[in-house]
Design an enzyme around this catalytic site. Structure first.
Site, PDB file in Angstrom:
ATOM      1  CD  GLU A  46      -2.039  -7.609   2.638  1.00  0.00           C
ATOM      2  OE1 GLU A  46      -0.423  -7.984   1.876  1.00  0.00           O
ATOM      3  OE2 GLU A  46      -1.654  -6.732   2.070  1.00  0.00           O
ATOM      4  CB  CYS A 241      -1.334  -4.184  -0.946  1.00  0.00           C
ATOM      5  SG  CYS A 241       0.060  -5.163  -2.129  1.00  0.00           S
ATOM      6  CG  ASN A 375       4.028  -3.520   1.673  1.00  0.00           C
ATOM      7  OD1 ASN A 375       5.020  -4.121   2.287  1.00  0.00           O
ATOM      8  ND2 ASN A 375       3.552  -3.903   0.788  1.00  0.00           N
ATOM      9  CD  GLU A 376       5.868  -5.816  -2.333  1.00  0.00           C
ATOM     10  OE1 GLU A 376       5.031  -5.385  -2.590  1.00  0.00           O
ATOM     11  OE2 GLU A 376       6.008  -6.896  -1.626  1.00  0.00           O
TER      12      GLU A 376
HETATM   13  O1  AHR Z   1       1.947 -10.655   1.088  1.00  0.00           O
HETATM   14  C1  AHR Z   1       0.919 -10.303  -0.501  1.00  0.00           C
HETATM   15  C2  AHR Z   1       1.437  -9.114  -0.350  1.00  0.00           C
HETATM   16  O2  AHR Z   1       2.598  -9.630  -1.621  1.00  0.00           O
HETATM   17  C3  AHR Z   1       2.100  -8.404  -0.344  1.00  0.00           C
HETATM   18  O3  AHR Z   1       0.464  -7.390   0.250  1.00  0.00           O
HETATM   19  C4  AHR Z   1       2.832  -7.123  -0.586  1.00  0.00           C
HETATM   20  O4  AHR Z   1       3.600  -6.328   0.312  1.00  0.00           O
HETATM   21  C5  AHR Z   1       3.462  -8.532  -1.288  1.00  0.00           C
HETATM   22  O5  AHR Z   1       3.848  -7.675  -2.928  1.00  0.00           O
END
Ligand code: AHR
Length: 656
Positions: A46, A241, A375-376
């Site tokens: 990321e 994120c 994602n989350e």
């Molecule tokens: O890895 C950092 C962040 O942690 C990522 O962007 C997210 O998916 C998680 O909350």
């Protein structure tokens, strides 16, 4: 007499050891179980902590297209310069800069770029500089220099080149710069030499010639090599994120990251402001490290690509923007993004997106097999959006495995709601995230022993042990990650992929820690967690072998003295991974079952990571915590014993 005393002392010592801890495990060498997927141990990239621009992506010029919200962020103008936005060569990056005549030969108009935490260059290395320029009112000269502003030499200029610019049309100019001296905190300077006519400049770029695989505009060699050295099975990108965005327009849009880099629009990076205690002022995504480059890197390092796409929701943590949720009846463009991505990766070269892939230099398909949607994300709003994605994707592309989310937590309401929903929707895998303290990792050795064996599988997509009060990459949390991973391995029929997170962090620009690999502009360092990951990925194995202590999994359970262990076979080899999380050395015996006398185990390599709890690698001392491998000859068909050092992670590879 002496011998008798020695023997009786030894008998007492052995008796004590037996009384304290026998630690005999039974390993069924002839009962191979679940297949370990080639994707089992992978990496997750990321753009956080300046992992992309300023990191893996080797571009040295910050804000090269003048498209940050303040067009000259990263640049120091001098003399007279104007930012313009009409008549530029790149429609999606309209800004360019006009270097104006100063009206006097000794006065200059120009710009200095500060790079990412400085422009760092090395003596005698070659740097490939490029720039688009035009001479709107007649010919002129532009000079580029690599400078050390802190130099005590007569000249602060360590490399330079002068361009003659005489065309009224935009042309790409290139030069190789080879500094006579190195500098960590240098600048790139650009100015009119004979300042009587203006010159327009755009997309100012500089890469080291020595990129990963020597690719033009490529990746930083040491960082890409560190990834290749992990031999990862899966490569998840681009987040995290950043896939979600704080607001709809800042979500990651892969279509903005393909095609010529000059025309890829700059995007806000949410990590600029996510943590008030680690605010950045200039964190944007150039898109230079885009989906083509991610696919290419996956191929280079032998990992299956796993893109994550936005599901039609912004970041739910930043929930004051919930009103920006994409209505269900407006989801089609998001679903199209997924379909088009499959075409970009796998489609024939006579399709729209397959052709673009070919035009970019890769006519062969990238062989995409996995895709994550969301994602989350959590709640019914996520499920309602994922469902139409799954319907279309399963119908049109049953060959692609789709990964859903279990939310941001490793347990709790969101997680408990989402897992049954993911099973109902028949997601192929579910992405679990756990950034958890040491006690959690110690208590989760049997987490996946309890999961249903059929249906939706697990992707442990983001995890790291965060020791309370000490969030740097020291040895102890890495050991607990290694201990926990024995449970992933033992349950390879349920867990098909796992990726530590985050991957990279610039020491001068991080927002989040711990991270797996740290770097500055010229050096990089692998953490203890990196080495734990590598011990697994280089010893993945093909099939799980049953390994038990008193008929129970070895998972730090009561009476197991803080030991965690698992075993796999790989061809004729037997690989046993053991974490001793205890504070003392312990005996360890493997009672091998099913080894035939005519095919004994004859060779053993022992790879071990052990260190004081707080020991850590740094850029200055990168080898403080590092695994050591020893080899020996053995002749084993049944019992084999050893001693496990206190606080150690060991991989035993038995060969025949
Ligand atoms: O890895 C950092 C962040 O942690 C990522 O962007 C997210 O998916 C998680 O909350």
């Amino acid at each position: 007499m002496k011998k008798a005393i020695f023997l009786s002392a030894m008998t007492i010592a052995v008796a004590n050891a037996t009384a304290i801890a026998d630690n005999t495990v039974v390993l069924q060498a002839d009962k191979p179980g679940a297949r370990v997927q080639p994707t089992m141990y992978g990496i997750f990239f990321e753009d956080i902590n300046y992992a992309a621009d300023g990191g893996l992506y080797a571009e040295m010029v910050k804000n090269r297209s003048f498209e940050f919200p303040y067009a000259l962020t990263g640049w120091t103008p001098f003399g007279t310069v104007e930012v313009k936005d009409e008549g530029g060569p790149f429609e999606r990056n309209p800004h360019y800069v006009r270097l104006m005549p100063s009206g006097h030969n000794d006065k200059h108009s120009g710009l200095e770029n500060q790079g990412f935490f400085g422009v760092t260059f090395k003596k005698d290395s070659v740097y490939k500089f490029s720039i688009y320029m035009r001479a709107p009112q007649g010919a002129g000269k532009v000079r580029v220099e690599l400078c050390n502003p802190a130099s005590m030499d007569n000249s602060m200029v360590y490399a330079s080149h002068t361009f003659d610019v005489d065309s009224p049309d935009w042309i790409k100019y290139t030069a190789e710069l080879k500094p006579t001296k190195g500098c960590d905190k240098g600048v790139l300077r650009l100015f009119l030499v004979h300042p009587d006519k203006p010159i327009d400049v755009e997309h100012v770029s500089m890469f080291p010639a020595n990129t990963w695989k020597g690719r033009e505009g490529g990746l930083r060699r040491d960082l890409a090599q560190a990834l290749a050295d992990l031999k990862p099975g899966i490569f998840r990108f681009p987040g995290g994120c950043i896939v979600e965005g704080t607001e709809v327009p800042d979500r990651y849009q892969w279509k903005n990251t393909v095609g010529p880099v000059e025309n890829r629009p700059t995007n806000l990076n949410r990590w600029l402001y996510t943590f008030p205690n680690r605010l950045a002022s200039d964190y944007y995504q150039s898109g230079g490290l885009g989906f083509y480059e991610y696919f290419q890197l996956s191929e280079d390092i032998g990992a299956e690509p796993l893109p994550v796409l936005n599901v039609g929701l912004v970041c739910q943590y930043q929930n004051w923007h919930q009103d920006q949720t994409i209505p269900l009846d407006s989801l089609q463009p998001y679903i199209d993004d997924a379909l088009d991505l499959i075409e970009f990766a796998n489609g024939s070269t006579d399709t729209k997106w397959g052709k673009l892939r070919a035009d970019m230099g890769h006519p062969a398909p990238f062989n995409l097999k996995f895709m994550a949607i969301g994602n989350e994300q959590w709640g019914p709003e996520y499920v309602a959006r994922l469902e139409p994605f799954l319907k279309v994707l399963k119908e049109k592309h049953p060959e692609i495995k789709i990964i859903g989310s279990s939310g941001p937590d490793s347990e709790g309401d969101k997680f408990d709601y989402l897992w049954p929903e993911m099973r109902r929707l028949k997601a192929d895998l579910v992405d679990e995230h756990f950034y958890r303290p040491g006690e959690w990792f110690l208590s989760q050795g049997t987490r996946y022993d309890k999961y249903p064996r059929k249906g939706t599988k697990v992707f442990a997509g983001e995890y790291a042990c965060h020791i309370k009060g000490k969030k740097y990459n020291h040895f102890y949390p890495a050991l607990l990650e290694g201990a926990f991973m024995t449970g992933l391995e033992r349950n390879a029929d349920v867990v098909e992929m796992a990726t530590y997170a985050p991957l990279f962090a610039h020491v001068e620009g991080w927002q989040w820690r711990p991270d797996m690999i740290w770097f500055d502009n010229s050096r990089s360092m692998k953490t203890a967690s990196y080495y734990v990951q590598q011990m697994y990925s280089l010893n993945r194995g093909d099939r799980v072998l049953p390994l038990t202590m008193d008929k129970k999994p070895v998972a730090g359970l009561e009476g197991q003295n803080g030991l965690f262990a698992s075993a796999v076979s790989e061809g004729n080899d037997i690989i046993v991974k053991v974490a001793n999380t205890g504070e003392t050395a312990q005996p360890f015996t493997i009672d091998f079952k099913g080894i035939k006398a005519k095919a004994p185990l004859t060779g053993l390599s022992v790879t071990r990571l052990t260190a004081p709890d707080d020991a850590e690698n740094t850029l200055d001392n990168p080898d403080t915590v590092k695994p050591m491998t020893t080899k020996e000859s053995i002749n084993v068909t049944a019992n084999w014993s050893t001693t496990l050092p206190a606080r150690s992670m060991t991989v035993f590879r038995f060969t025949r």
